[in-house]
Design an enzyme around this catalytic site. Structure first.
Site, mmCIF file in Angstrom:
data_model
loop_
_atom_site.group_PDB
_atom_site.id
_atom_site.type_symbol
_atom_site.label_atom_id
_atom_site.label_comp_id
_atom_site.label_asym_id
_atom_site.label_seq_id
_atom_site.Cartn_x
_atom_site.Cartn_y
_atom_site.Cartn_z
ATOM 1 N N GLN A 139 -0.135 16.193 -9.575
ATOM 2 C CA GLN A 139 1.029 16.429 -8.718
ATOM 3 C C GLN A 139 2.144 17.075 -9.548
ATOM 4 O O GLN A 139 2.659 16.467 -10.487
ATOM 5 C CB GLN A 139 1.541 15.114 -8.109
ATOM 6 C CG GLN A 139 2.638 15.373 -7.089
ATOM 7 C CD GLN A 139 3.276 14.111 -6.548
ATOM 8 O OE1 GLN A 139 3.716 13.261 -7.308
ATOM 9 N NE2 GLN A 139 3.349 13.992 -5.229
ATOM 10 N N CYS B 252 1.809 -5.377 -11.057
ATOM 11 C CA CYS B 252 1.418 -5.759 -9.698
ATOM 12 C C CYS B 252 1.302 -7.274 -9.598
ATOM 13 O O CYS B 252 0.653 -7.903 -10.439
ATOM 14 C CB CYS B 252 0.086 -5.096 -9.347
ATOM 15 S SG CYS B 252 -0.584 -5.644 -7.769
ATOM 16 N N CYS C 278 4.967 -6.497 -1.579
ATOM 17 C CA CYS C 278 6.089 -7.242 -2.164
ATOM 18 C C CYS C 278 7.034 -6.334 -2.952
ATOM 19 O O CYS C 278 8.093 -6.771 -3.385
ATOM 20 C CB CYS C 278 5.560 -8.349 -3.068
ATOM 21 S SG CYS C 278 4.703 -7.724 -4.529
ATOM 22 N N ARG D 42 2.933 18.243 -0.752
ATOM 23 C CA ARG D 42 3.348 16.990 -0.110
ATOM 24 C C ARG D 42 4.691 17.251 0.555
ATOM 25 O O ARG D 42 5.630 17.753 -0.077
ATOM 26 C CB ARG D 42 3.475 15.891 -1.160
ATOM 27 C CG ARG D 42 3.551 14.512 -0.550
ATOM 28 C CD ARG D 42 3.467 13.396 -1.571
ATOM 29 N NE ARG D 42 2.638 12.318 -1.037
ATOM 30 C CZ ARG D 42 2.769 11.046 -1.381
ATOM 31 N NH1 ARG D 42 3.634 10.673 -2.283
ATOM 32 N NH2 ARG D 42 1.990 10.128 -0.831
ATOM 33 N N GLU E 89 -8.466 -29.986 -6.312
ATOM 34 C CA GLU E 89 -7.216 -29.842 -5.553
ATOM 35 C C GLU E 89 -6.950 -31.157 -4.824
ATOM 36 O O GLU E 89 -7.816 -31.665 -4.115
ATOM 37 C CB GLU E 89 -7.331 -28.671 -4.568
ATOM 38 C CG GLU E 89 -6.299 -28.623 -3.458
ATOM 39 C CD GLU E 89 -4.839 -28.604 -3.936
ATOM 40 O OE1 GLU E 89 -4.542 -27.968 -4.955
ATOM 41 O OE2 GLU E 89 -4.015 -29.274 -3.268
ATOM 42 N N TYR F 33 13.132 15.483 -4.083
ATOM 43 C CA TYR F 33 13.126 16.224 -5.344
ATOM 44 C C TYR F 33 13.461 17.695 -5.053
ATOM 45 O O TYR F 33 13.748 18.063 -3.914
ATOM 46 C CB TYR F 33 11.778 16.034 -6.050
ATOM 47 C CG TYR F 33 11.475 14.573 -6.344
ATOM 48 C CD1 TYR F 33 12.500 13.675 -6.678
ATOM 49 C CD2 TYR F 33 10.181 14.070 -6.266
ATOM 50 C CE1 TYR F 33 12.231 12.327 -6.935
ATOM 51 C CE2 TYR F 33 9.910 12.725 -6.524
ATOM 52 C CZ TYR F 33 10.939 11.859 -6.853
ATOM 53 O OH TYR F 33 10.681 10.533 -7.093
ATOM 54 N N CYS G 15 -2.967 -5.966 -1.002
ATOM 55 C CA CYS G 15 -1.582 -5.732 -1.446
ATOM 56 C C CYS G 15 -0.697 -6.536 -0.500
ATOM 57 O O CYS G 15 -0.922 -6.524 0.704
ATOM 58 C CB CYS G 15 -1.267 -4.245 -1.340
ATOM 59 S SG CYS G 15 0.492 -3.862 -1.303
ATOM 60 N N GLY H 254 -1.673 4.084 -1.816
ATOM 61 C CA GLY H 254 -0.937 3.908 -3.053
ATOM 62 C C GLY H 254 -1.063 2.494 -3.560
ATOM 63 O O GLY H 254 -1.954 2.151 -4.355
ATOM 64 N N ALA I 220 -1.887 -20.212 -9.098
ATOM 65 C CA ALA I 220 -2.161 -20.145 -10.545
ATOM 66 C C ALA I 220 -3.552 -20.697 -10.839
ATOM 67 O O ALA I 220 -4.345 -20.085 -11.563
ATOM 68 C CB ALA I 220 -1.098 -20.926 -11.317
#
Ligand code: FMN
Ligand code: SF4
Length: 708
Positions: A102, A384, A369, A243, A437, A195, A366, A342, A418
């Site tokens: 790009q 991420c 966030c 783009r 658990e 841009y 995803c 993305g 975790a």
């Protein structure tokens, strides 16, 4: 199931193995010299190994260091960049994806020019007006970091002269020639996101009165000249596309979709082999960033890409929170030819490979966030929340690496994010993992987070499923004693028992209309029902009991549905605590028709949220009438009100219920018990220090890697 998305397609004679493109993303894995590093190469190689049809690189500065946004972005302004880029293309192509670069000039946001005192090239001197609302919801630290990213300097703008324009056209052409020499399969010309080239397209940023300004045909002239120059320099058999912004959100004189239809047709006439349709918004507005550039709504621009397809005969690439299912539908219904993804590619580089194998359920979701894209604002490397391996592909050796040592027996106590992440990675690396658990279900704090924020639900499901996929032995409703753990003779014990909620000690905190997050979770999910329900009226207790008996509160989706119909919470609610949890709770309550006031001690609401998400959520909440009280100290709670001291004096807020979302602190209880029994333990996640989802997953991942 995803047959349309997975079918091959051609762009300008280049065959792609499927229609999944990795969207261009500046990840700042480049050293401060614009060179493609081995680390960056490994990052891209992983996405090709993961099955994408096309990889589009991040912004690559065609006139570096001029027109660059950061010293940590790729450059292609000189032949010295070719060897590094050649290694990159070779490694990506070896796994079957095509790769395009790009090309960009950042125009008014050329931070490197600002930082290094050069003139900033623009179509015309910017006439800044906008909402400027992004500043008000930033923390002081974020503001300082953003200022530091451009050296704290003021830009010296220069309206492009004829000579500058000539130089630009030649510069893009030369950069594209180098791209072909470096082994790229094509180039994408970045004419979006405010841009330089998109600045020329926008009436807001282009006030010129020569043949490059005025109507949309004139404003599209430079882009078309660049495309022609690039085509002439690279010759046949080398696809070139651009783009574009479908529109500029919240920008009175900004690009409209009608403009874009004209520009796209002109670009195709000039030789563009495809159009990649993104969007932009008022640069001074936080919420606009989450509408245009990095949308929060799923498939926001899909109708527009469908419309664009009716006016151009070349492939249209769509982008903007498009899931594989939606992407497949869009292609099936002629709304796009290629789907660029993305963030989803950051979250799971193996997305396409999993689709091909019919394992869509295994794709790590995803959660929207915005942690990733918050980083470049501070000139920092992208990370991420759900994929701690991002940017570490070289070190880990691809798809999170493989086991290096003898399999170990690992006991993990605590099945929150975790613990589950530690279990997933450890078992995936070949260790024998048993996870205990205490409650009846896995998820811990993520279960509550999943109730109040839908994308977390997908993550919870994914993490839970991964336990079986990776072969973790899971015991729920299990609270082993230290002696029982010791009897398993583990090589490693990982404790991930989360945080506990300390009472803030405010007068009135024990009243029956005051709930904390755990009470609320109990009421909504049926767990710990005794505690929350003891605070309810008899009728409310009966209703909750019936709902629970019928099993409606077993999973977050049912709770979501049920709680929209009935919740034992009054019409007016005060949430104590302006942190991430308080804001997510406010969102949940406001969506269910409650009049919410959030009381926070600090100057900024939800400081733990990545700032783009904070911009979005706070804007949404303000629109639904949620009120925020910052820098407020709660003095007392009465039957009908909460009294606070603020910088403007004492305030009394009338309310029916109070929800406490403060006072989370690490819970060392289980870890101490195990240590006292002589077991060596590693404590992670909120049990060590409150770090929310991102911290919990990162620590689970690190603890598992440390096992070898
Ligand atoms: C971390 C990050 C960096 C980005 N950098 C670029 C970039 O270099 N060039 C660009 O055109 N878009 C960039 N974008 C926008 C993406 O290409 C994409 O349009 C956007 O993220 C929406 O797609 P998604 O919802 O699938 O993430 C970036 C997005 C993210 C998340
Ligand atoms: S950081 Fe958040 S938004 Fe970005 S890719 Fe990861 S999960 Fe998605």
């Amino acid at each position: 199931m995803h047959e349309h998305l997975l079918s091959p397609v051609d762009i300008g004679g280049l065959r792609l193995r499927n229609r999944i493109a990795m969207a261009p993303m500046g990840v700042e894995i480049v050293g401060p010299d614009g060179m493609a590093s081995d680390e960056l190469t490994a990052y891209y190689e992983e996405r090709s190994r993961g099955g994408a049809g096309l990889v589009i690189t991040e912004v690559c500065a065609m006139a570096y260091p001029r027109g660059a946004n950061s010293a940590h972005q790729l450059a292609i302004s000189d032949d010295r960049f070719i060897p590094g880029l050649s290694r990159l293309t070779e490694r990506v192509r070896a796994h079957g994806a095509a790769i395009a670069v790009q090309l960009v000039h950042h125009g008014k946001v050329s931070r490197l020019d600002i930082k290094e005192g050069r003139e900033v090239l623009v179509p015309s001197i910017p006439d800044w007006h906008g909402s400027f609302d992004m500043v008000s919801d930033l923390t002081p630290n974020e503001l300082t970091l953003m200022m530091a990213a451009n050296g704290g300097g003021r830009p010296r703008y220069k309206a492009a002269t004829r000579a500058d324009i000539e130089e630009l056209i030649v510069g893009f052409a030369k950069a594209a020639e180098r791209a072909r020499e470096a082994g790229f399969d094509g180039v994408e010309i970045h004419a979006a996101h405010g841009y330089l080239l998109s600045g020329f397209l926008s009436r807001q940023w282009n006030r010129r009165d020569d043949e490059y300004g005025g109507d949309i045909e004139n404003r599209s002239r430079l882009l078309c000249q660049v495309i022609r120059g690039v085509k002439a320099a690279t010759g046949p058999g080398f696809p070139v596309w651009c783009r574009l912004d479908a529109r500029e959100y919240r920008t009175p004189d900004g690009i409209t979709f009608d403009d874009t239809l004209v520009t796209a047709q002109m670009a195709v006439e000039a030789g563009a082999d495809a159009i990649h349709l993104s969007a932009y918004g008022d640069m001074t507005s936080g919420p606009a960033f989450t509408e245009g550039t990095i949308p929060y709504r799923e498939a926001t621009h899909s109708a527009l890409s469908g419309h664009l397809k009716t006016v151009v005969a070349v492939p249209v690439m769509a982008v903007g929170r498009i899931s594989p299912d939606t992407g497949n539908e869009m292609i099936a219904h002629g709304k796009a030819d290629i789907i660029a993804m993305g963030r989803q590619m950051l979250a799971d580089p193996a997305l396409a490979r999993k689709l091909v194998a019919g394992r869509a359920k295994e794709i790590r979701p995803c959660i929207n966030c915005y942690v990733c894209v918050a980083q470049p604002f501070f000139d920092r490397r992208v990370k991420c929340t759900v994929n701690p391996a991002l940017g570490r592909e070289m070190e880990l050796g691809g798809f999170e690496g493989s086991m290096g040592h003898e399999p170990k027996t690992v006991v993990i106590v605590g099945g929150g994010p975790a613990g589950m992440e530690a279990a997933r990675v450890a078992a995936g690396r070949g260790h024998r993992v048993t996870l205990f658990e205490r409650s009846a279900r896995l998820g811990g704090s993520l279960r509550f987070a999943a109730l109040v924020y839908e994308p977390n639900r997908r993550l919870l499901d994914w993490m839970t499923d991964q336990m079986a996929v990776c072969g973790v032995e899971v015991h729920t409703s299990a609270d082993p004693s230290p002696a029982e753990v010791a009897a398993m003779d583990p090589d490693a014990v990982i404790v991930a028992t989360g945080a506990r909620r300390a009472s803030p000690g405010i007068p009135g905190i024990d009243m029956t209309h005051v709930f904390d997050g755990d009470d609320l979770r109990g009421l909504l999910t049926g767990e710990d029902i005794g505690r929350g329900s003891s605070k309810l009226s008899r009728i409310a207790r009966f209703t909750v009991g019936v709902v629970r008996f019928l099993g409606f509160t077993q999973d977050p989706e049912s709770v979501d549905r049920m709680s929209r119909r009935y919740m034992p919470i009054g019409r007016r609610v005060v949430v104590l605590g302006g942190g991430l949890v308080g804001i997510e709770l406010a969102d949940f309550l406001a969506e269910r028709g409650r009049k919410v006031t959030v009381v926070g001690e600090g100057p900024t609401m939800a400081p733990e949220m990545a700032h783009p998400r904070r911009w979005r959520v706070l804007d949404d909440l303000r629109r639904t009438g949620v009120e925020f009280l910052t820098e407020a100290q709660v003095l007392k709670i009465s039957d009908t009100s909460v009294t606070c001291r603020t910088t403007n004096g004492t305030v009394e807020i009338a309310t029916d219920n109070v929800v406490v979302a403060t006072g989370l602190e690490a819970d060392h209880g289980v870890a101490d018990g195990l240590s006292d029994a002589g077991l060596d333990t590693v404590v992670i996640g909120d049990a060590k220090g409150v770090g929310y989802l991102e911290g919990a997953i990162a620590e689970g991942f690190a603890a598992a890697l440390a096992l070898g």
